[in-house]
Design a protein around this motif. Structure first.
Motif, short mmCIF file in Angstrom:
data_model
loop_
_atom_site.label_atom_id
_atom_site.label_comp_id
_atom_site.label_asym_id
_atom_site.label_seq_id
_atom_site.Cartn_x
_atom_site.Cartn_y
_atom_site.Cartn_z
N PRO A 1 42.01 132.92 9.76
CA PRO A 1 42.19 133.50 8.26
C PRO A 1 42.52 135.05 8.56
N ALA A 2 43.13 135.32 7.52
CA ALA A 2 43.70 136.96 7.24
C ALA A 2 42.49 137.44 6.35
N ASP A 3 42.39 138.79 6.24
CA ASP A 3 41.54 139.31 5.37
C ASP A 3 42.35 139.12 3.96
N GLY A 4 41.41 139.13 3.03
CA GLY A 4 41.93 139.16 1.43
C GLY A 4 42.02 137.92 1.19
N HIS A 5 41.46 136.87 1.65
CA HIS A 5 41.37 135.61 1.09
C HIS A 5 41.00 135.58 -0.52
N LYS A 6 41.55 134.57 -1.24
CA LYS A 6 41.09 134.32 -2.39
C LYS A 6 40.19 133.51 -2.62
N VAL A 7 38.71 133.87 -2.56
CA VAL A 7 37.76 132.87 -2.41
C VAL A 7 36.80 132.96 -3.85
N MET A 8 36.64 131.51 -4.08
CA MET A 8 36.06 131.33 -5.43
C MET A 8 34.80 130.78 -5.38
N ARG A 9 33.70 131.52 -5.78
CA ARG A 9 32.37 131.08 -5.36
C ARG A 9 31.70 130.42 -6.69
N PHE A 10 30.92 129.57 -6.81
CA PHE A 10 30.14 128.79 -7.50
C PHE A 10 28.83 128.34 -7.20
N GLY A 11 27.85 129.29 -7.02
CA GLY A 11 26.67 128.89 -6.30
C GLY A 11 26.80 128.62 -4.87
N SER A 12 26.68 127.38 -4.48
CA SER A 12 26.88 127.18 -2.98
C SER A 12 28.18 126.40 -2.83
N LEU A 13 29.11 126.37 -3.80
CA LEU A 13 30.38 126.04 -3.44
C LEU A 13 31.27 127.13 -3.31
N GLU A 14 32.13 127.08 -2.34
CA GLU A 14 33.20 128.02 -1.97
C GLU A 14 34.67 127.27 -1.96
N ILE A 15 35.48 127.82 -2.54
CA ILE A 15 36.86 127.37 -2.58
C ILE A 15 37.65 128.59 -2.02
N ASP A 16 38.33 128.39 -0.84
CA ASP A 16 39.20 129.53 -0.46
C ASP A 16 40.61 128.95 -0.56
N ARG A 17 41.27 129.76 -1.40
CA ARG A 17 42.79 129.26 -1.58
C ARG A 17 43.67 129.32 -0.75
N ASP A 18 43.39 130.61 0.15
CA ASP A 18 44.53 130.68 1.15
C ASP A 18 44.15 129.71 2.33
N ALA A 19 43.11 129.69 2.70
CA ALA A 19 42.75 128.61 3.95
C ALA A 19 42.71 127.20 3.28
N ARG A 20 42.97 126.93 2.07
CA ARG A 20 42.84 125.50 1.52
C ARG A 20 41.57 124.77 2.19
N ALA A 21 40.60 125.68 2.03
CA ALA A 21 39.07 124.85 2.25
C ALA A 21 38.25 125.11 1.45
N VAL A 22 37.27 123.99 1.40
CA VAL A 22 36.29 124.03 0.43
C VAL A 22 34.87 123.62 1.28
N THR A 23 33.74 124.23 0.93
CA THR A 23 32.40 124.15 1.45
C THR A 23 31.44 124.28 0.58
N VAL A 24 30.35 123.54 0.98
CA VAL A 24 29.17 123.44 -0.04
C VAL A 24 27.96 123.75 1.00
N SER A 25 27.49 124.92 0.72
CA SER A 25 26.44 125.37 1.48
C SER A 25 26.86 125.68 3.05
N GLY A 26 27.94 125.72 3.23
CA GLY A 26 28.68 126.10 4.58
C GLY A 26 29.11 124.83 5.14
N ASN A 27 28.92 123.70 4.57
CA ASN A 27 29.63 122.69 5.19
C ASN A 27 30.77 122.18 4.65
N PRO A 28 31.65 121.88 5.37
CA PRO A 28 33.28 121.58 5.09
C PRO A 28 32.94 120.35 4.15
#
Length: 241
Positions: free
Chosen positions: A135-162
């Motif tokens: 992953p490059a720097d400057g990813h557009k990551v949306m965070r909602f509590g333990s939920l993270e949505i990384d739009r550049d990497a197209r990855a979703v995690t909850v509490s760090g779990n994919p």
């Protein structure tokens, strides 16, 4: 790098026509006339997308899709676009439930097939999902509590779990998250993802929402992140855990 397509279709005349059109559009194209041959071809060289007919001579297309999505490695990340001549929406719903990325009823215009292929591949990002590197720097990551949505990497995690989502489900989640707190109808959600209006009563959106909830919610039957607004659609909650 040329994106590779595999069509699993027993109608060789149709496959030949489609193959010529797609090659002229800049894609690599291979054809298998049976589900067994298609699975063997996919295992040998995983394509970027499979165009899968629902009716095959040796096995049901849904079973082929299930086996594709059930494999590990690159094969499981291959996008699947289903072709069906049936009018029963249950075929679409079942296909989407087991991981198909899109569907197209027969008969179809080659231009619409091409548009669908481009949309699915665009949602999926790099070929087979493994061409992006670190992953490059400057990813557009949306965070909602333990939920993270990384739009550049197209990855979703909850509490760090994919979380395992199809490319279409990822885009549906992003479309909702970007509009957190706003109630959206089914056709508004699908229009946001596909860029054009679809039938408001297409229940496939509910299937996808169920899959997304299973991936990101602690209890899919009692969701806290994606809420149903009866008679209207869905809303992504602003305040979460």
């Amino acid at each position: 790098m040329t994106q590779q397509l595999l069509m699993i279709e027993d109608d060789t005349r149709l496959a030949s026509m489609v193959g010529e059109y797609l090659r002229q559009s800049g894609y690599g194209f291979a054809h298998a006339a049976t589900g067994t041959a298609g699975l063997e071809a996919l295992q040998a060289t995983p394509p970027d997308l499979v165009i899968l007919d629902l009716m095959l001579p040796d096995m049901d297309g849904l079973e082929v899709c299930r086996r594709i999505k059930g494999r590990g490695g690159d094969a499981a990340r291959t996008a699947v676009l289903m072709l069906t001549a049936k009018g029963d929406p249950m075929d679409r719903i079942v296909g989407l439930e087991i991981g198909a990325d899109d569907y197209l009823p027969k008969p179809f215009e080659p231009r619409e097939l091409l548009a669908r292929i481009r949309a699915v591949l665009r949602r999926g990002g790099n070929s087979n999902g493994n061409g992006g590197g670190a992953p490059a720097d400057g990813h557009k990551v949306m965070r909602f509590g333990s939920l993270e949505i990384d739009r550049d990497a197209r990855a979703v995690t909850v509490s760090g779990n994919p979380c395992e989502l199809t490319s279409y489900q990822f885009d549906l989640l992003v479309a909702l998250a970007e509009r957190a707190g706003r109630v959206l109808s089914r056709d508004q959600i699908m229009e946001a993802v596909r860029g054009r209006e679809l039938e408001a009563f297409d229940r496939s959106i509910d299937v996808h929402m169920g899959r997304i909830r299973s991936a990101i919610e602690a209890d899919a039957k009692d969701p806290k992140r994606i809420l149903t607004v009866r008679g209207v659609g869905y809303v992504f909650a602003k305040q979460q855990d």
